[in-house]
Design an enzyme around this catalytic site. Sequence first.
Site, PDB file in Angstrom:
ATOM      1  N   ASN A  93      -7.457  11.680  -2.572  1.00  0.00           N
ATOM      2  CA  ASN A  93      -7.547  12.530  -1.384  1.00  0.00           C
ATOM      3  C   ASN A  93      -7.865  13.938  -1.888  1.00  0.00           C
ATOM      4  O   ASN A  93      -6.973  14.712  -2.210  1.00  0.00           O
ATOM      5  CB  ASN A  93      -6.220  12.537  -0.616  1.00  0.00           C
ATOM      6  CG  ASN A  93      -5.967  11.202   0.064  1.00  0.00           C
ATOM      7  OD1 ASN A  93      -6.882  10.567   0.582  1.00  0.00           O
ATOM      8  ND2 ASN A  93      -4.712  10.751   0.046  1.00  0.00           N
ATOM      9  N   GLU A 128      -8.743   7.130   5.813  1.00  0.00           N
ATOM     10  CA  GLU A 128      -7.554   7.936   6.102  1.00  0.00           C
ATOM     11  C   GLU A 128      -7.908   9.424   6.218  1.00  0.00           C
ATOM     12  O   GLU A 128      -7.267  10.284   5.635  1.00  0.00           O
ATOM     13  CB  GLU A 128      -6.483   7.696   5.025  1.00  0.00           C
ATOM     14  CG  GLU A 128      -6.049   6.226   4.976  1.00  0.00           C
ATOM     15  CD  GLU A 128      -4.916   5.915   4.005  1.00  0.00           C
ATOM     16  OE1 GLU A 128      -4.776   6.632   3.014  1.00  0.00           O
ATOM     17  OE2 GLU A 128      -4.189   4.933   4.265  1.00  0.00           O
ATOM     18  N   LYS A 149      -8.820  -2.894  -3.778  1.00  0.00           N
ATOM     19  CA  LYS A 149      -7.372  -3.118  -3.938  1.00  0.00           C
ATOM     20  C   LYS A 149      -7.104  -4.610  -4.072  1.00  0.00           C
ATOM     21  O   LYS A 149      -7.811  -5.426  -3.462  1.00  0.00           O
ATOM     22  CB  LYS A 149      -6.597  -2.555  -2.749  1.00  0.00           C
ATOM     23  CG  LYS A 149      -6.527  -1.038  -2.765  1.00  0.00           C
ATOM     24  CD  LYS A 149      -5.488  -0.483  -1.786  1.00  0.00           C
ATOM     25  CE  LYS A 149      -5.525   1.046  -1.837  1.00  0.00           C
ATOM     26  NZ  LYS A 149      -4.485   1.693  -1.050  1.00  0.00           N
ATOM     27  N   ASP A 198      -2.453  -3.308   1.601  1.00  0.00           N
ATOM     28  CA  ASP A 198      -2.103  -2.124   0.812  1.00  0.00           C
ATOM     29  C   ASP A 198      -0.890  -2.356  -0.095  1.00  0.00           C
ATOM     30  O   ASP A 198       0.209  -1.885   0.223  1.00  0.00           O
ATOM     31  CB  ASP A 198      -1.815  -0.941   1.744  1.00  0.00           C
ATOM     32  CG  ASP A 198      -1.808   0.383   1.006  1.00  0.00           C
ATOM     33  OD1 ASP A 198      -2.218   0.410  -0.164  1.00  0.00           O
ATOM     34  OD2 ASP A 198      -1.393   1.402   1.607  1.00  0.00           O
ATOM     35  N   GLU A 240      -8.348  -2.758  -8.193  1.00  0.00           N
ATOM     36  CA  GLU A 240      -7.390  -1.643  -8.122  1.00  0.00           C
ATOM     37  C   GLU A 240      -5.980  -2.189  -7.945  1.00  0.00           C
ATOM     38  O   GLU A 240      -5.694  -2.903  -6.983  1.00  0.00           O
ATOM     39  CB  GLU A 240      -7.746  -0.706  -6.952  1.00  0.00           C
ATOM     40  CG  GLU A 240      -6.777   0.482  -6.841  1.00  0.00           C
ATOM     41  CD  GLU A 240      -7.168   1.487  -5.765  1.00  0.00           C
ATOM     42  OE1 GLU A 240      -8.360   1.799  -5.609  1.00  0.00           O
ATOM     43  OE2 GLU A 240      -6.251   1.965  -5.061  1.00  0.00           O
ATOM     44  N   GLU A 300       4.905   2.253  -4.990  1.00  0.00           N
ATOM     45  CA  GLU A 300       5.011   2.778  -3.620  1.00  0.00           C
ATOM     46  C   GLU A 300       5.784   1.837  -2.700  1.00  0.00           C
ATOM     47  O   GLU A 300       6.679   2.275  -1.972  1.00  0.00           O
ATOM     48  CB  GLU A 300       3.600   3.016  -3.069  1.00  0.00           C
ATOM     49  CG  GLU A 300       3.592   3.467  -1.616  1.00  0.00           C
ATOM     50  CD  GLU A 300       2.202   3.786  -1.089  1.00  0.00           C
ATOM     51  OE1 GLU A 300       1.222   3.677  -1.849  1.00  0.00           O
ATOM     52  OE2 GLU A 300       2.115   4.150   0.100  1.00  0.00           O
TER      53      GLU A 300
END
Length: 648
Positions: free
Chosen positions: A181, A265, A339, A344, A366, A372
Amino acid sequence: MKTENFSQAWLCYGKIDRHEDFTDRIVYSGKSVRLLTSVRELSAAFKAMTGKAPETVNSEKVNTPCVFLKEEAESGEAYTIKLKGGILTVAGGPSGVLYGVFALIRKLACGDTDYNEAKQPSQPIRMLNHWDNMDGSIERGYSGNSFFFRNDEVLVDERTRAYARLLASCGINGAAINNVNVKGAATRLITTDYYDRLREIAGIFDDYGIKLYLSLNFAAPVEIGGLETADPLEESVSRWWAEKMAEVFSEIPLLGGFVVKADSEGRPGPFTYNRTHADGANLLAAAVRPYGGIIIWRCFIYDCRQDWRDTKTDRARAACDSFAPLDGLFNDNVYLQIKNGPVDFQVREPVSPLFGRLIKAKCLLELQIAQEYTGQQRHVCYLIPWFKEILGFKTYNRRDKDTVADVIGGIAAVSNTGDDYNWTGHDLAAANLYGFGRLSYDSTLSSEDIAREWTALTYGRNEKVTDNIITILMKSWPVYEKYNAPLGIGWMCTPGYHYGPSPDGYEYDRWGTYHRADHVSIGVDRTPSGTGYTEQYNQPLNLIYSDISTCPEELLLFFHRLPYTYRLSGGKTLIQHIYDTHFEGVEDVEEFISLWRELRELIEPEAYLRVCARLEGQLESAREWCDVINSYFWRKTLIPDEKGRMLY
Ligand code: GCV
């Protein structure tokens, strides 16, 4: 007594009891930077492990006994180790010798006396993605602040080199150091404000065979270039990027390329201009091509403003729907980074169908070692067994060799590091960093082999220490799964923060992450009669997942909507399975604590206590998960636990 503000993690080199004559002398011939790094590393390791500094000799003449470091220009990252007539030769390309040296150190630490081996990397690109922000915070960081950035400055200090050593020692050869980001000051990383420091980092990395990468803002032509558009098909935009990349690579010639998160996002991307992701990626790829650069383009694209009432849209479909039709349209220096799962990084997801759908495009897998959704480095969760399953997954994409490992050109992991003393918050989370590197260099290794190596390097070779730590590590991912959301449904965590349970936290929100539990059933029908997601898989996977009787049980609720009274293969009802696994998960964490406590006298006190504290926190959190999830289902269904345990 701590002398640094960081530990050496698995490079702490305890004394070894076995004497090998070759550790007395290191002979090397050549003066390449990486060869000198290899000599330095080996010499320091021998000194620490044997108590005696070896003699180091730069010479063509090799006297026995010794270690001979032999650089062979063509061998790249492969290495061989051979012991013959008292001479232990480590040969390879510049990075290969370095990897061979770390392999030799590992052998000594692990007591492995087979000094003959030949290895070449399983994956060419083995990189970390840092989600570090310029202010020093880390998005999804669970081990302190960034050691690359603080107050919009780039940091270069002794930790930079220590980090490069850690990465090289386990086989990692790339790191993108800023968050995908890309906002504010980070957009200006490709300006004169930051070139000097970045060049320094690239140089330190290069000593260890690591390429520096940066994350890029697709809207940079507008935000820092003064253009009115970032439209990839506008000539002024491609000219701007070409000139910018000429400048960037002349300032940082060792740069490897860029990672891009676009149209995801809230980040800008080609969709703003009605262009495709191939248009966007190729624009940047053309600009970096003259300098041998690559563009790593992320496929994490989905509608993050979904209406929860809409049962037709399925977030899991998004990557495949967006990228499969573009196969064949990407330049050959573009890597599509996918991913592991379609949603996610949940504790359990199917492997993304996109790996089976891209035949021509180059791909990277990925992964996320930043935990997380898997306990945020407060819970122990050794992810390597999961990563092995993913790499071994058959995609059926019509190639001769068709597992994920076969069809990718590399692996990136979202990093779990920060400026905490132990680098990874939880001492045991370092096994994920080490393991990720080792697995991407040598995918034939078992998760247990990797755990054993890491334990020996970090804590020595006491049998009890080895056994107990390996038991904890190997059970930890299934245990986390037991007390988390059941059977692949995911997303029962606290919104935003993602730690701790909140069964309906994401249920009526915009993120497309729904379990749809009511008092009778739970799960999402993703078969052709539901969202049709299963059709994105090649046959026979589509059939396997679509049919309840062949769908892997651990993914049942990801693919199917089922009543709580549905009987699983072992005869238990779905609801009883939920109750049982959640209670079991808590008991398993209690068991981890007992196993760890047995090591009290055998592990350095501060390290011992750090892990004790984390395990106690994990137990508290696991109980909370168990109580909240089980009570949630009890209240929804009013079906009692067969064993009569306390539900609230
Ligand atoms: C860097 C998830 C995370 C975000 C992350 C995003 C991504 O949504 O919660 O923090 O953003 O993935 O992978 O880009």
